[in-house]
Design a protein around this motif. Structure first.
Motif, PDB file in Angstrom:
ATOM      1  N   SER A  81       0.831  -1.214   0.000  1.00 55.59           N
ATOM      2  CA  SER A  81       0.000   0.000   0.000  1.00 55.59           C
ATOM      3  C   SER A  81       0.860   1.257   0.000  1.00 55.59           C
ATOM      4  CB  SER A  81      -0.927  -0.005   1.211  1.00 55.59           C
ATOM      5  OG  SER A  81      -0.170   0.072   2.396  1.00 55.59           O
ATOM      6  N   THR A  82       1.971   1.229   0.718  1.00 61.38           N
ATOM      7  CA  THR A  82       2.865   2.389   0.734  1.00 61.38           C
ATOM      8  C   THR A  82       3.443   2.645  -0.649  1.00 61.38           C
ATOM      9  OG1 THR A  82       3.443   1.859   3.021  1.00 61.38           O
ATOM     10  CG2 THR A  82       4.871   3.405   1.867  1.00 61.38           C
ATOM     11  N   ALA A  83       3.808   1.575  -1.348  1.00 60.73           N
ATOM     12  CA  ALA A  83       4.345   1.724  -2.702  1.00 60.73           C
ATOM     13  C   ALA A  83       3.283   2.283  -3.649  1.00 60.73           C
ATOM     14  CB  ALA A  83       4.856   0.381  -3.211  1.00 60.73           C
ATOM     15  N   PHE A  84       2.049   1.787  -3.561  1.00 55.88           N
ATOM     16  CA  PHE A  84       0.977   2.268  -4.442  1.00 55.88           C
ATOM     17  C   PHE A  84       0.651   3.734  -4.159  1.00 55.88           C
ATOM     18  CE2 PHE A  84      -0.405  -2.309  -4.838  1.00 55.88           C
ATOM     19  CZ  PHE A  84       0.023  -2.425  -6.153  1.00 55.88           C
ATOM     20  N   ILE A  85       0.576   4.094  -2.908  1.00 56.09           N
ATOM     21  CA  ILE A  85       0.273   5.489  -2.565  1.00 56.09           C
ATOM     22  C   ILE A  85       1.394   6.409  -3.016  1.00 56.09           C
ATOM     23  CG2 ILE A  85       0.000   7.083  -0.616  1.00 56.09           C
ATOM     24  CD1 ILE A  85      -1.652   4.912   0.753  1.00 56.09           C
ATOM     25  N   THR A  86       2.645   5.979  -2.836  1.00 57.89           N
ATOM     26  CA  THR A  86       3.788   6.785  -3.270  1.00 57.89           C
ATOM     27  C   THR A  86       3.760   6.992  -4.777  1.00 57.89           C
ATOM     28  OG1 THR A  86       5.096   5.924  -1.435  1.00 57.89           O
ATOM     29  CG2 THR A  86       6.303   6.947  -3.251  1.00 57.89           C
ATOM     30  N   LEU A  87       3.511   5.928  -5.548  1.00 55.76           N
ATOM     31  CA  LEU A  87       3.438   6.049  -7.009  1.00 55.76           C
ATOM     32  C   LEU A  87       2.280   6.954  -7.440  1.00 55.76           C
ATOM     33  CD1 LEU A  87       4.240   2.401  -8.140  1.00 55.76           C
ATOM     34  CD2 LEU A  87       5.681   4.424  -8.375  1.00 55.76           C
ATOM     35  N   LEU A  88       1.153   6.837  -6.767  1.00 52.47           N
ATOM     36  CA  LEU A  88       0.002   7.667  -7.097  1.00 52.47           C
ATOM     37  C   LEU A  88       0.275   9.141  -6.816  1.00 52.47           C
ATOM     38  CD1 LEU A  88      -2.923   7.606  -8.083  1.00 52.47           C
ATOM     39  CD2 LEU A  88      -3.638   7.332  -5.722  1.00 52.47           C
ATOM     40  N   VAL A  89       0.903   9.436  -5.685  1.00 51.71           N
ATOM     41  CA  VAL A  89       1.239  10.818  -5.347  1.00 51.71           C
ATOM     42  C   VAL A  89       2.254  11.374  -6.345  1.00 51.71           C
ATOM     43  CG1 VAL A  89       2.412  12.253  -3.626  1.00 51.71           C
ATOM     44  CG2 VAL A  89       0.636  10.657  -2.914  1.00 51.71           C
ATOM     45  N   LEU A  90       3.269  10.600  -6.706  1.00 53.44           N
ATOM     46  CA  LEU A  90       4.257  11.052  -7.689  1.00 53.44           C
ATOM     47  C   LEU A  90       3.611  11.310  -9.047  1.00 53.44           C
ATOM     48  CD1 LEU A  90       7.359   8.814  -6.854  1.00 53.44           C
ATOM     49  CD2 LEU A  90       7.089  11.274  -6.484  1.00 53.44           C
ATOM     50  N   LEU A  91       2.709  10.442  -9.459  1.00 55.56           N
ATOM     51  CA  LEU A  91       2.014  10.632 -10.731  1.00 55.56           C
ATOM     52  C   LEU A  91       1.177  11.906 -10.714  1.00 55.56           C
ATOM     53  CD1 LEU A  91       1.233   9.438 -13.518  1.00 55.56           C
ATOM     54  CD2 LEU A  91      -0.701   8.366 -12.363  1.00 55.56           C
ATOM     55  N   ASP A  92       0.447  12.126  -9.629  1.00 55.15           N
ATOM     56  CA  ASP A  92      -0.379  13.334  -9.525  1.00 55.15           C
ATOM     57  C   ASP A  92       0.472  14.603  -9.489  1.00 55.15           C
ATOM     58  OD1 ASP A  92      -2.670  11.856  -9.590  1.00 55.15           O
ATOM     59  OD2 ASP A  92      -3.012  11.897  -7.420  1.00 55.15           O
ATOM     60  N   LEU A  93       1.550  14.579  -8.728  1.00 54.04           N
ATOM     61  CA  LEU A  93       2.415  15.760  -8.657  1.00 54.04           C
ATOM     62  C   LEU A  93       3.099  16.051  -9.986  1.00 54.04           C
ATOM     63  CD1 LEU A  93       4.059  15.473  -5.126  1.00 54.04           C
ATOM     64  CD2 LEU A  93       2.304  17.080  -5.890  1.00 54.04           C
ATOM     65  N   SER A  94       3.533  15.000 -10.682  1.00 56.36           N
ATOM     66  CA  SER A  94       4.167  15.230 -11.989  1.00 56.36           C
ATOM     67  C   SER A  94       3.158  15.777 -12.998  1.00 56.36           C
ATOM     68  CB  SER A  94       4.828  13.953 -12.501  1.00 56.36           C
ATOM     69  OG  SER A  94       3.855  12.946 -12.695  1.00 56.36           O
ATOM     70  N   ALA A  95       1.898  15.329 -12.949  1.00 51.21           N
ATOM     71  CA  ALA A  95       0.869  15.885 -13.839  1.00 51.21           C
ATOM     72  C   ALA A  95       0.599  17.350 -13.502  1.00 51.21           C
ATOM     73  CB  ALA A  95      -0.416  15.072 -13.727  1.00 51.21           C
ATOM     74  N   LEU A  96       0.604  17.684 -12.218  1.00 49.32           N
ATOM     75  CA  LEU A  96       0.404  19.072 -11.805  1.00 49.32           C
ATOM     76  C   LEU A  96       1.554  19.956 -12.271  1.00 49.32           C
ATOM     77  CD1 LEU A  96      -1.260  21.134 -10.183  1.00 49.32           C
ATOM     78  CD2 LEU A  96       0.013  20.425  -8.158  1.00 49.32           C
ATOM     79  N   VAL A  97       2.777  19.498 -12.118  1.00 52.25           N
ATOM     80  CA  VAL A  97       3.942  20.269 -12.564  1.00 52.25           C
ATOM     81  C   VAL A  97       3.919  20.425 -14.088  1.00 52.25           C
ATOM     82  CG1 VAL A  97       6.462  20.200 -12.771  1.00 52.25           C
ATOM     83  CG2 VAL A  97       5.372  19.708 -10.576  1.00 52.25           C
ATOM     84  N   LEU A  98       3.596  19.371 -14.816  1.00 54.68           N
ATOM     85  CA  LEU A  98       3.517  19.451 -16.276  1.00 54.68           C
ATOM     86  C   LEU A  98       2.452  20.443 -16.719  1.00 54.68           C
ATOM     87  CD1 LEU A  98       4.530  18.359 -18.988  1.00 54.68           C
ATOM     88  CD2 LEU A  98       2.784  16.589 -18.819  1.00 54.68           C
TER      89      LEU A  98
END
Length: 194
Positions: free
Chosen positions: A26-43
């Motif tokens: 669950s920690t890995a999935f949440i970390t990947l989801l947060v990174l994906l969302d933050l990278s989309a926001l930065v883009l």
């Protein structure tokens, strides 16, 4: 795994339930989801910055940038509040619902309200754009076009005079002795090349 906890310690009559994951997945999935969302926001912020000079009537990049900035504010305020209300189910539910509402409504409002205002404004009240396609640039281009058209008309008159002079002399394909009529052509060519 589904778990039940009492709302207040020692009071078994009032409980709340929640799902809790076990292990590191669950920690890995949440970390990947947060990174994906933050990278989309930065883009999205980068693309809005790149399109900042486009005409406001044709693009909403300015408002997309404002909406992304509001998302960053919601994230900066919401993440600590979620962490603080983690053990209080009513407050946690309210905070999470409010964050989802703010994110969705901010994007919708920043996208549609400026467009509706632009539609309902009178044409003379339309916003002035600060880019290279502004009204001032179009007026300048029209002035330059008029100047070139006037110059072309002058050259056509000069050519008509030159051909009339040649016909009146009835020359046998000799080069004209007066080159003053052709100086305008050379000047026009210089204007175009420079």
């Amino acid at each position: 795994k589904w778990q039940r906890q009492p709302v207040k310690e020692g009071d078994p009559s009032s409980t709340y339930g929640f799902c809790e994951s076990e292990g590191n997945a669950s920690t890995a999935f949440i970390t990947l989801l947060v990174l994906l969302d933050l990278s989309a926001l930065v883009l999205a912020c980068v693309q809005a910055y790149r399109a900042r000079d486009m005409n406001d009537e044709l693009t909403e990049s300015r408002w997309l940038g404002v909406a992304c900035a509001s998302w960053v504010q919601v994230l900066a305020i919401g993440a600590p509040v979620i962490a603080l209300t983690r053990n209080q189910p009513v407050a946690s539910y309210f905070v999470r619902s409010a964050l989802v509402f703010l994110v969705c409504v901010s994007m919708l409002l920043f996208m549609f309200v400026p467009k509706m205002m632009l539609v309902y404004k009178k044409p003379q009240e339309a916003p002035k754009s600060s880019n290279k396609y502004s009204k001032q640039h179009v007026n300048t281009s029209q002035q330059e076009l008029k100047r070139y058209q006037d110059r072309i008309n002058q050259l056509e008159q000069s050519l008509k005079q030159a051909s009339a002079n040649e016909e009146s002399k009835n020359s046998d394909l000799e080069t004209p002795s007066n080159y003053s009529n052709y100086e305008g052509i050379e000047k026009f060519e210089d204007d175009i090349t420079h």
